[in-house]
Design a protein around this motif. Structure first.
Motif, short mmCIF file in Angstrom:
data_model
loop_
_atom_site.label_atom_id
_atom_site.label_comp_id
_atom_site.label_asym_id
_atom_site.label_seq_id
_atom_site.Cartn_x
_atom_site.Cartn_y
_atom_site.Cartn_z
N LYS A 38 -80.53 -6.17 -6.74
CA LYS A 38 -79.59 -7.10 -7.36
C LYS A 38 -80.00 -8.54 -7.05
O LYS A 38 -80.18 -8.91 -5.91
CB LYS A 38 -78.17 -6.85 -6.84
N THR A 39 -80.17 -9.31 -8.09
CA THR A 39 -80.52 -10.71 -7.92
C THR A 39 -79.25 -11.53 -7.74
O THR A 39 -78.35 -11.50 -8.57
CB THR A 39 -81.30 -11.24 -9.15
N GLU A 40 -79.17 -12.24 -6.62
CA GLU A 40 -78.00 -13.07 -6.34
C GLU A 40 -78.32 -14.51 -6.69
O GLU A 40 -79.41 -15.02 -6.44
CB GLU A 40 -77.62 -12.98 -4.87
N CYS A 42 -77.32 -18.56 -6.35
CA CYS A 42 -76.69 -19.53 -5.44
C CYS A 42 -75.51 -20.21 -6.14
O CYS A 42 -75.68 -20.77 -7.23
CB CYS A 42 -77.71 -20.57 -4.99
N GLU A 48 -82.10 -18.76 -7.48
CA GLU A 48 -82.08 -17.40 -6.96
C GLU A 48 -82.05 -17.40 -5.43
O GLU A 48 -82.73 -18.18 -4.79
CB GLU A 48 -83.33 -16.66 -7.45
N ILE A 49 -81.21 -16.49 -4.87
CA ILE A 49 -81.13 -16.33 -3.43
C ILE A 49 -82.16 -15.30 -3.00
O ILE A 49 -82.28 -14.24 -3.61
CB ILE A 49 -79.71 -15.90 -2.99
N PHE A 51 -83.95 -12.28 -1.57
CA PHE A 51 -83.42 -10.94 -1.32
C PHE A 51 -83.44 -10.58 0.17
O PHE A 51 -82.51 -9.99 0.70
CB PHE A 51 -84.22 -9.90 -2.11
N LYS A 54 -81.48 -13.71 2.30
CA LYS A 54 -80.14 -14.04 1.77
C LYS A 54 -79.88 -15.54 1.80
O LYS A 54 -78.73 -15.98 1.86
CB LYS A 54 -79.05 -13.31 2.57
N CYS A 56 -80.73 -19.34 -0.16
CA CYS A 56 -81.19 -19.92 -1.42
C CYS A 56 -82.57 -20.55 -1.23
O CYS A 56 -82.80 -21.34 -0.30
CB CYS A 56 -80.19 -20.96 -1.90
N PRO A 63 -75.03 -17.91 2.60
CA PRO A 63 -73.69 -17.34 2.44
C PRO A 63 -73.09 -16.81 3.74
O PRO A 63 -71.89 -16.88 3.94
CB PRO A 63 -73.91 -16.21 1.43
#
Length: 220
Positions: A38-40, A42, A48-49, A51, A54, A56, A63
């Protein structure tokens, strides 16, 4: 478990391994149809955060650190609110105690006046108090009143002790000047009412017999 080739040395490595046991290079996890990474994104900058970390890649938003900071601020706010509640409770308690002490002192002074008037404290039948403030219609602008009924050789008698807005006191009996003795009649009507014509006003509180005993002990 599936095997894959190390992108660095070509050695066969388990797809579950974090690093190649041969050369030590990090092994990127494989993406299968059954499991996707899963791409998170910011919430601060939209990048993109990472992986693995965790964090940015663009602005360094963390986070985990943010969550801890929010938790710390929440605890701090709860502590502040609790302190405010405790302070308010203490203030209310002190004000209530001071008010109760002041009211008791008024009743004691009223009984002392009665004792002086009767050459000794008579048998008190009942004591009523009222902290209703006069609106300026009566002869005395009162802030507190004490109404006392007591037994005497001539039957039940009553007197009233008034504290006005200037903290001056007035001791009133049925033999006082008419403009003052009328206040005694008004108080009696407010406390007991007039059957069929006037209901008790509810602005008076009757002291308990145990409280009256305590008052008597303070007067002696």
């Amino acid at each position: 478990m599936a095997l894959m080739k190390c992108p660095e040395c070509g050695n066969e490595v388990s797809d579950k391994a974090a690093v190649c046991p041969n050369c030590g290079v990090a092994i990127a996890p494989t993406i299968s149809s059954e499991q996707e990474i899963k791409t998170e994104i910011c919430p601060e900058c939209g990048s993109e955060i990472d992986f693995a970390t965790k964090i940015c890649k663009n602005c360094g938003y963390n986070p985990v650190k943010v969550a801890k900071e929010k938790s710390r601020k929440k605890k701090k706010m709860i502590t502040i609110v609790l302190c405010i509640v405790v302070v308010i409770a203490i203030i209310v308690g002190v004000v209530t105690l001071k008010s109760a002490y002041k009211e008791t002192s008024y009743v004691v002074e009223a009984c002392k006046e009665l004792s002086n008037d009767e050459n000794g404290l008579p048998n008190i039948k009942a004591i009523y108090t009222s902290d209703e403030v006069d609106d300026g219609d009566s002869t005395i602008d009162y802030a507190y009143r004490v109404y006392i009924e007591y037994f005497s050789g001539l039957g039940t008698k009553k007197v009233m002790y008034i504290v006005d807005k200037r903290d001056e006191t007035h001791y009133i009996t049925q033999y006082s000047k008419e403009k003052y003795s009328s206040l005694l009649a008004v108080a009696e009507m407010q406390i007991f009412g007039v059957s069929g014509f006037w209901e008790p006003s509810g602005n008076w509180d009757k002291m308990s017999s145990s409280d009256i005993v305590e008052i008597k002990n303070k007067v002696k």
